[in-house]
Design a protein around this motif. Structure first.
Motif, PDB file in Angstrom:
ATOM      1  N   UNK A 280       0.862  -1.191   0.000  1.00  0.00           N
ATOM      2  CA  UNK A 280       0.000   0.000   0.000  1.00  0.00           C
ATOM      3  C   UNK A 280       0.891   1.231   0.000  1.00  0.00           C
ATOM      4  N   UNK A 281       1.410   1.556  -1.188  1.00  0.00           N
ATOM      5  CA  UNK A 281       2.394   2.628  -1.297  1.00  0.00           C
ATOM      6  C   UNK A 281       1.713   3.990  -1.177  1.00  0.00           C
ATOM      7  N   UNK A 282       0.654   4.196  -1.956  1.00  0.00           N
ATOM      8  CA  UNK A 282      -0.081   5.464  -1.868  1.00  0.00           C
ATOM      9  C   UNK A 282      -1.058   5.400  -0.697  1.00  0.00           C
ATOM     10  N   UNK A 283      -1.309   6.544  -0.061  1.00  0.00           N
ATOM     11  CA  UNK A 283      -2.229   6.560   1.076  1.00  0.00           C
ATOM     12  C   UNK A 283      -3.616   6.047   0.697  1.00  0.00           C
ATOM     13  N   UNK A 284      -4.073   6.435  -0.532  1.00  0.00           N
ATOM     14  CA  UNK A 284      -5.406   6.016  -0.959  1.00  0.00           C
ATOM     15  C   UNK A 284      -5.519   4.494  -0.985  1.00  0.00           C
ATOM     16  N   UNK A 285      -4.408   3.805  -1.296  1.00  0.00           N
ATOM     17  CA  UNK A 285      -4.479   2.344  -1.346  1.00  0.00           C
ATOM     18  C   UNK A 285      -4.539   1.746   0.054  1.00  0.00           C
ATOM     19  N   UNK A 286      -4.012   2.467   1.055  1.00  0.00           N
ATOM     20  CA  UNK A 286      -4.146   1.987   2.435  1.00  0.00           C
ATOM     21  C   UNK A 286      -5.616   1.982   2.830  1.00  0.00           C
ATOM     22  N   UNK A 287      -6.340   2.956   2.324  1.00  0.00           N
ATOM     23  CA  UNK A 287      -7.774   3.043   2.613  1.00  0.00           C
ATOM     24  C   UNK A 287      -8.552   2.032   1.771  1.00  0.00           C
ATOM     25  N   UNK A 288      -8.299   2.032   0.460  1.00  0.00           N
ATOM     26  CA  UNK A 288      -9.090   1.187  -0.442  1.00  0.00           C
ATOM     27  C   UNK A 288      -8.852  -0.304  -0.178  1.00  0.00           C
ATOM     28  N   UNK A 289      -7.618  -0.706   0.044  1.00  0.00           N
ATOM     29  CA  UNK A 289      -7.319  -2.138   0.135  1.00  0.00           C
ATOM     30  C   UNK A 289      -7.292  -2.659   1.569  1.00  0.00           C
TER      31      UNK A 289
ATOM     32  N   UNK B 178      -5.138   8.503   8.979  1.00  0.00           N
ATOM     33  CA  UNK B 178      -3.989   8.932   8.174  1.00  0.00           C
ATOM     34  C   UNK B 178      -3.760  10.428   8.323  1.00  0.00           C
ATOM     35  N   UNK B 179      -4.852  11.196   8.312  1.00  0.00           N
ATOM     36  CA  UNK B 179      -4.724  12.652   8.421  1.00  0.00           C
ATOM     37  C   UNK B 179      -4.202  13.039   9.793  1.00  0.00           C
ATOM     38  N   UNK B 180      -4.694  12.347  10.823  1.00  0.00           N
ATOM     39  CA  UNK B 180      -4.332  12.740  12.186  1.00  0.00           C
ATOM     40  C   UNK B 180      -2.889  12.379  12.541  1.00  0.00           C
ATOM     41  N   UNK B 181      -2.468  11.155  12.187  1.00  0.00           N
ATOM     42  CA  UNK B 181      -1.156  10.673  12.644  1.00  0.00           C
ATOM     43  C   UNK B 181      -0.089  10.630  11.554  1.00  0.00           C
TER      44      UNK B 181
END
Lengths: 427, 427
Positions: free
Chosen positions: B313-322, B330-333
């Motif tokens: 999960x390289x991009x942040x969006x992929x941490x959320x999607x996958x 992600x925004x907070x920490x």
């Protein structure tokens, strides 16, 4: 010019330490047109080192040794080397001061043993060590007493640890060599990186058209690694650049589609560079390569500008859960199939929104093969703005080589797809 | 016993290829009590190879060469070697058949040039090549015509590519050597693999307690690689097994928690073995290691019984999607944080249903560091049946070493977690 490298150390012969000196020094000397002719490794005893130095001096213009002169090596080596060259050791207070300063900067006391390193053979040039204690030593032997006919030879003794040797070589040793021997006149070299054509097939394509240039002095070298063949052209003298340009023209005419880069380029670097230039993104869905593609792409600094995500969908359930590959498709065609490769690439492209997606599904082995789909069978898919293509390969290798060569094929397929995609996609 | 290794190939001298043969063969010969005394690298021309072989035979009991006998090397080398030994080449149809079968299994035509490899010097033993075409050759020279006093010497010629040489050496060459020279009398050796303690700290723990055994003839060697230190005990004679047993007891008493395996074990092999025995599964969620963990786990044959999936999960969006990591977290920490490492591991465990999940998030560099989170910062999480734990590390290395050492820490953390989890989880 005949150049010989002597690396010393029992740990190298016992296999406890990988010998990286020959590659590092070999590359640097080749770049200057003074390639190594010979490399020998001997134990770091005074007897073995002096014997190897004497043999090397009897046949070489330049001899470089690494290791064997520190305080923990055989403590009579420096004395014996001085004796071999008919000179004697002289204590240099300024060398001792540099060693003492090295320990002081690290807030450690200077071990008494280290003081031996301040004894320098008379007539030698010394190179202070910025990252350790033992200085390098260089001798300009004119005449060289060990070579029939005499002539001038150089002998350079360097410390063993790479972090000490590398900066000393670049900052002090290269200028010392250059001022005495210069680079070979007009020596030029260029290496092209190719993939997709085996060494003998590449040689077969180039042999005949290159023949007239070889007659004029071009040198051609091939170096095959897994999934890659380097083609190296070199030449010296006033026509060197002309020969190299003509050779490159022949290479591109006969086998241009297989050339992916130059020098130290890797396929993954070329992909990251191309996608970065186009502001396009990549996603990966790997089954049989198990993360090898993602690992190589993320070895490239700046990969985060390009790679959105990779999915290693090893179990079938994960192909469904993470990539949306339907259970019916998996049941009908099996995980190793053209439709599943396609669905994996399209699935990861959809989930991540990437411009391009690469997928692999196959049988890495050693187990898992069938008559219809033997070990080594692999499907590689690319999904992109212009649609999806799938290619079948048979890579019959051991497990690691299978992964590596499948990655080479996948990366190369994407490279070719990017080259033919005339305009950036809508991504 | 004097053993000399000759590696051949201009690419080794030019630095195009790293010479790994001396380490690999050196280790194997040392383990049999026949360490290398000398190693030399020469170009792969008939003249250079024959010259090096003759010199080596004049001083050695066993000479091993690598490379130089394939179809693209100097094509007169085999003839010249046969001439040197006073024998002639004989065509062996069964060798040709094996070469032909190699190409057929890959569904490729056999290049005519390759046929030269079926010519074997009379009196030589040949070793068929399971992973390539050129067979290995071995000569039992009794007497050795190049050594004053004669005596018996062996000459072994092996192919250059490691993937061809390694299995040939272990399966065919070692038995050939063993049947003629045997191992040194009663020579025994055992290597323990450790991680988590540096070389000098390990040596510091073992030095004093091992001293009496060393006085009795035990030999101790340390070999440090990135994130690993090998501890090697060896001894000869009638008390060898007793000395090795006593040394192992001291190692386990003083530093047992750092020992993860023996011989050629890797951390990933140990994990696949342990999880397979327990019928438990694994999932991975990697950010900064970019697929390196998945790649190493899937290098182990049988990994598919254990690994369900990995997500890079390289991009942040992929941490959320996958992985279902919330955008708010992600925004907070920030992506490189304890809560995100935890959410990644728990997320991939939930999505895949795995018993254990490992996650990594950090800053591999060279860019991306801040004062609060410098390059090298990494969080490693393990989610399992008994909850989730997160550990912070600072791995200040170049990019590749960062990935490697982070993987060592992650794998070792999981190894220790599995060791303390007394009963298999509910899985």
């Amino acid at each position: 010019m005949i150049v010989e490298l002597i690396t010393t150390g029992s740990e190298l012969l016992l296999g406890r330490v990988l010998n990286t000196h020959s590659q590092w020094i070999g590359t640097r000397m080749a770049e200057q047109g003074m390639p190594l002719s010979h490399h020998v490794t001997v134990p770091d005893t005074a007897e073995a080192i002096c014997g190897a130095v004497q043999t090397a001096l009897s046949r070489s213009d330049l001899v470089i040794t690494t290791g064997g002169l520190g305080p923990t090596s055989d403590d009579i080596t420096r004395e014996r080397i001085a004796g071999l060259l008919g000179t004697r050791l002289v204590f240099h207070p300024e060398v001792e001061a540099a060693i003492r300063a090295f320990f002081e900067s690290r807030r450690r006391p200077m071990p008494e043993k280290t003081r031996v390193e301040a004894w320098v053979p008379e007539g030698a040039t010394y190179f202070l060590n910025q990252h350790g204690t033992a200085p390098g030593l260089a001798f300009d032997l004119s005449p060289n007493p060990f070579r029939s006919g005499g002539g001038r030879s150089g002998l350079i003794l360097l410390p063993g640890p790479p972090r000490e040797l590398h900066p000393m070589f670049d900052e002090q040793v290269r200028p010392w060599i250059g001022s005495r021997w210069g680079a070979a006149e007009g020596f030029m070299t260029k290496t092209y990186k190719t993939t997709g054509l085996g060494e003998s097939l590449m040689e077969g394509r180039l042999e005949t058209p290159l023949a007239p240039l070889i007659a004029d002095g071009l040198q051609v070298g091939y170096c095959a690694r897994v999934g890659e063949v380097d083609v190296r052209f070199s030449a010296a003298g006033s026509t060197a650049s002309q020969l190299l340009r003509a050779a490159a023209e022949i290479l591109f005419r006969e086998a241009g589609e297989f050339v992916f880069g130059e020098g130290e380029d890797s396929l993954e670097q070329v992909l990251v560079r191309t996608l970065t230039q186009r502001s396009q993104s990549l996603a990966l869905a790997e089954s049989c390569t198990g993360g090898h593609l993602a690992n190589r792409i993320t070895n490239v600094p700046g990969a985060s500008a390009v790679l959105l995500a990779g999915v290693v969908s090893y179990a079938n359930a994960s192909k469904t859960a993470l990539l949306g590959v339907s259970e019916a498709l998996l049941a009908e065609h099996g995980a190793v199939s053209e439709p599943v490769a396609r669905a994996m690439a399209e699935g990861v492209r959809r989930v991540t929104g990437a411009d391009y997606a690469l997928s692999t599904t196959g049988i890495a082995g050693p187990g898992g093969g069938t008559e219809e789909k033997p070990v080594g069978t692999v499907f590689i898919a690319i999904a992109g703005p212009h649609g999806t293509t799938v290619r079948k390969q048979l890579n019959r290798f051991d497990r690691l080589t299978f992964k590596y060569s499948t990655a080479q094929q996948a990366f190369n397929q994407l490279r070719l797809a990017l080259a033919t995609a005339s305009s950036p996609g809508p991504g």
